[in-house]
Enzyme design. Structure first.
Site, PDB file in Angstrom:
ATOM      1  N   GLY A 178      45.960  35.000  41.928  1.00 39.60           N
ATOM      2  CA  GLY A 178      46.015  36.419  41.304  1.00 39.60           C
ATOM      3  C   GLY A 178      47.092  37.270  42.009  1.00 39.60           C
ATOM      4  O   GLY A 178      47.577  38.148  41.391  1.00 39.60           O
TER       5      GLY A 178
ATOM      6  N   GLU B 298      44.833  41.208  47.877  1.00 40.62           N
ATOM      7  CA  GLU B 298      44.053  40.978  46.529  1.00 40.62           C
ATOM      8  C   GLU B 298      44.774  41.577  45.099  1.00 40.62           C
ATOM      9  O   GLU B 298      45.261  42.811  45.489  1.00 40.62           O
ATOM     10  CB  GLU B 298      42.680  41.271  46.601  1.00 40.62           C
ATOM     11  CG  GLU B 298      41.570  40.460  46.940  1.00 40.62           C
ATOM     12  CD  GLU B 298      41.349  39.246  45.664  1.00 40.62           C
ATOM     13  OE1 GLU B 298      42.208  39.030  44.906  1.00 40.62           O
ATOM     14  OE2 GLU B 298      40.055  38.705  45.809  1.00 40.62           O
TER      15      GLU B 298
ATOM     16  N   ASP C 120      36.342  42.763  42.350  1.00 41.34           N
ATOM     17  CA  ASP C 120      35.531  43.169  41.158  1.00 41.34           C
ATOM     18  C   ASP C 120      34.121  43.081  41.971  1.00 41.34           C
ATOM     19  O   ASP C 120      33.497  44.207  42.507  1.00 41.34           O
ATOM     20  CB  ASP C 120      35.778  41.885  40.151  1.00 41.34           C
ATOM     21  CG  ASP C 120      34.955  42.254  38.948  1.00 41.34           C
ATOM     22  OD1 ASP C 120      33.579  42.474  38.759  1.00 41.34           O
ATOM     23  OD2 ASP C 120      35.345  41.984  37.758  1.00 41.34           O
TER      24      ASP C 120
ATOM     25  N   LYS D 256      37.204  47.827  41.224  1.00 48.25           N
ATOM     26  CA  LYS D 256      36.277  48.258  40.597  1.00 48.25           C
ATOM     27  C   LYS D 256      34.909  48.651  41.265  1.00 48.25           C
ATOM     28  O   LYS D 256      34.182  47.724  41.806  1.00 48.25           O
ATOM     29  CB  LYS D 256      35.591  47.091  39.600  1.00 48.25           C
ATOM     30  CG  LYS D 256      36.950  46.425  38.763  1.00 48.25           C
ATOM     31  CD  LYS D 256      36.330  45.365  37.670  1.00 48.25           C
ATOM     32  CE  LYS D 256      37.587  44.781  37.019  1.00 48.25           C
ATOM     33  NZ  LYS D 256      37.127  43.790  36.130  1.00 48.25           N
TER      34      LYS D 256
ATOM     35  N   PHE E 151      36.867  43.870  32.022  1.00 46.77           N
ATOM     36  CA  PHE E 151      37.685  42.581  32.228  1.00 46.77           C
ATOM     37  C   PHE E 151      39.243  42.904  31.965  1.00 46.77           C
ATOM     38  O   PHE E 151      39.278  43.490  30.904  1.00 46.77           O
ATOM     39  CB  PHE E 151      37.325  41.337  31.657  1.00 46.77           C
ATOM     40  CG  PHE E 151      38.017  40.186  32.213  1.00 46.77           C
ATOM     41  CD1 PHE E 151      37.097  39.684  33.447  1.00 46.77           C
ATOM     42  CD2 PHE E 151      39.210  39.630  31.748  1.00 46.77           C
ATOM     43  CE1 PHE E 151      37.735  38.446  33.950  1.00 46.77           C
ATOM     44  CE2 PHE E 151      39.603  38.399  32.354  1.00 46.77           C
ATOM     45  CZ  PHE E 151      39.069  37.970  33.494  1.00 46.77           C
ATOM     46  N   VAL E 152      40.046  42.630  33.080  1.00 49.14           N
ATOM     47  CA  VAL E 152      41.505  42.961  32.798  1.00 49.14           C
ATOM     48  C   VAL E 152      42.465  42.041  33.010  1.00 49.14           C
ATOM     49  O   VAL E 152      42.027  40.948  33.669  1.00 49.14           O
ATOM     50  CB  VAL E 152      42.250  44.204  33.679  1.00 49.14           C
ATOM     51  CG1 VAL E 152      41.476  45.522  33.205  1.00 49.14           C
ATOM     52  CG2 VAL E 152      41.888  43.799  35.200  1.00 49.14           C
TER      53      VAL E 152
ATOM     54  N   ASP F  73      44.386  37.012  35.390  1.00 51.71           N
ATOM     55  CA  ASP F  73      44.326  36.316  34.310  1.00 51.71           C
ATOM     56  C   ASP F  73      43.187  36.350  33.452  1.00 51.71           C
ATOM     57  O   ASP F  73      41.947  36.628  33.882  1.00 51.71           O
ATOM     58  CB  ASP F  73      44.463  34.860  34.758  1.00 51.71           C
ATOM     59  CG  ASP F  73      43.362  34.179  35.325  1.00 51.71           C
ATOM     60  OD1 ASP F  73      42.912  34.844  36.330  1.00 51.71           O
ATOM     61  OD2 ASP F  73      42.832  33.073  34.734  1.00 51.71           O
TER      62      ASP F  73
HETATM   63  O1  LIG Z   1      35.644  40.270  43.583  1.00 50.38           O
HETATM   64  P1  LIG Z   1      35.293  39.017  42.780  1.00 50.38           P
HETATM   65  O2  LIG Z   1      34.227  39.151  41.674  1.00 50.38           O
HETATM   66  O3  LIG Z   1      35.155  37.871  43.609  1.00 50.38           O
HETATM   67  O4  LIG Z   1      36.563  38.835  41.732  1.00 50.38           O
HETATM   68  C1  LIG Z   1      37.964  39.039  42.246  1.00 50.38           C
HETATM   69  C2  LIG Z   1      38.593  37.570  42.299  1.00 50.38           C
HETATM   70  O5  LIG Z   1      38.639  36.772  40.981  1.00 50.38           O
HETATM   71  C3  LIG Z   1      39.979  36.696  40.818  1.00 50.38           C
HETATM   72  O6  LIG Z   1      40.389  35.205  41.339  1.00 50.38           O
HETATM   73  P2  LIG Z   1      39.856  34.091  40.629  1.00 50.38           P
HETATM   74  O7  LIG Z   1      38.711  33.238  41.007  1.00 50.38           O
HETATM   75  O8  LIG Z   1      39.691  33.906  38.996  1.00 50.38           O
HETATM   76  O9  LIG Z   1      41.092  33.028  40.812  1.00 50.38           O
HETATM   77  P3  LIG Z   1      42.600  33.385  40.361  1.00 50.38           P
HETATM   78  O10 LIG Z   1      42.949  34.263  41.489  1.00 50.38           O
HETATM   79  O11 LIG Z   1      43.371  32.004  40.545  1.00 50.38           O
HETATM   80  O12 LIG Z   1      42.543  33.823  39.155  1.00 50.38           O
HETATM   81  C4  LIG Z   1      40.769  37.643  41.374  1.00 50.38           C
HETATM   82  O13 LIG Z   1      42.159  37.228  41.575  1.00 50.38           O
HETATM   83  C5  LIG Z   1      40.029  37.940  42.590  1.00 50.38           C
HETATM   84  O14 LIG Z   1      40.525  36.846  43.797  1.00 50.38           O
HETATM   85  O1  HPA Z   2      39.039  41.658  35.529  1.00 50.91           O
HETATM   86  C1  HPA Z   2      39.301  40.774  35.954  1.00 50.91           C
HETATM   87  N1  HPA Z   2      40.585  40.242  35.597  1.00 50.91           N
HETATM   88  C2  HPA Z   2      40.955  38.975  36.085  1.00 50.91           C
HETATM   89  N2  HPA Z   2      40.365  37.993  37.001  1.00 50.91           N
HETATM   90  C3  HPA Z   2      39.161  38.786  37.504  1.00 50.91           C
HETATM   91  N3  HPA Z   2      38.366  38.250  38.512  1.00 50.91           N
HETATM   92  C4  HPA Z   2      37.271  39.360  38.778  1.00 50.91           C
HETATM   93  N4  HPA Z   2      37.521  40.209  37.734  1.00 50.91           N
HETATM   94  C5  HPA Z   2      38.687  39.907  36.952  1.00 50.91           C
END
Ligand SMILES: O=P(O)(O)OC[C@H]1O[C@H](OP(=O)(O)OP(=O)(O)O)[C@H](O)[C@@H]1O
Ligand code: HPA
Length: 183
Positions: free
Chosen positions: A51, A105, A109, A137, A158-159, A165
């Site tokens: 991300g 990051e 969330d 958030k 959710f965004v 993504d």
């Molecule tokens: O605070 P949290 O509830 O832990 O959510 C936040 C994390 O979730 C998403 O990663 P994801 O696990 O979807 O992997 P990605 O980065 O490959 O999208 C985002 O990129 C953050 O790293």
């Molecule tokens: O709002 C969101 N968007 C995408 N990925 C995420 N992972 C935690 N929250 C989010």
């Protein structure tokens, strides 16, 4: 350039929440703070993939002194749901002892991802750890963690966009879009 107002990703519509221009303004503000705080310290920026790729690029590209850059790849979300297990797909290999760390990051969330990484980093005795996040958030976080560098606070929706993504898609949009909950 005309902004895209709505995006369809798989089964969900998303509507414009934060235009690119506002994100860039916020990134410039945060970059200025980081430049002041870490000048002369040769920080190590650690981006959390996937991300954070776009925010990391925009932020680190505005840092004006020597620094190092690396990435860790963590994953816990499938679609819009957080899974119970944190998967460490790509680990850190650097020695971070006595280094000044800035973790990057895209979204904080629930905070599970950043909490996992902070625990891992603290065991390796860095000189300091600061957190930079594009989106925060505050009403969703379940840990006592305060990111010092926050581009935008948002509500619990959710965004997607700017790296974030839905089911691996939507990372390419340069604005942030929030899910439209249609009945
Ligand atoms: O605070 P949290 O509830 O832990 O959510 C936040 C994390 O979730 C998403 O990663 P994801 O696990 O979807 O992997 P990605 O980065 O490959 O999208 C985002 O990129 C953050 O790293
Ligand atoms: O709002 C969101 N968007 C995408 N990925 C995420 N992972 C935690 N929250 C989010």
């Amino acid at each position: 350039m005309k902004l895209i107002e709505r995006v369809l990703i798989k089964d969900k519509w998303f509507k414009l929440l934060i235009p690119e221009e506002d994100l860039i303004e916020g990134i410039e503000r945060v970059a200025k703070q980081i430049n002041e705080d870490l000048k002369g310290k040769t920080p190590l920026f650690i981006g959390i993939l996937n991300g954070a790729f776009m925010f990391a690029s925009e932020l680190i590209g505005r840092f004006n002194s020597p620094c190092e850059v690396t990435f860790i790849r963590l994953k816990s979300y499938e679609g819009i749901e957080r899974g119970e297990k944190m998967k460490e797909i790509q680990s850190l290999t650097e020695n971070i002892e006595d280094r000044h760390i800035v973790v990057i990051e895209d979204t904080i969330d629930t905070g599970h991802t950043i909490n996992y990484l902070l625990k891992l980093l603290r065991k390796k005795n860095p000189a300091s750890i600061k957190i930079a996040t594009l989106l925060f958030k505050p009403n969703a976080i379940q840990f006592n963690i305060n990111p010092v560098y926050v581009v935008k606070e948002i509500s619990n929706e959710f965004v997607i966009g700017f790296g974030a993504d839905y089911d691996e898609q939507g990372r390419n949009y340069r604005s942030i879009y929030q899910v439209v909950n249609e009945k």
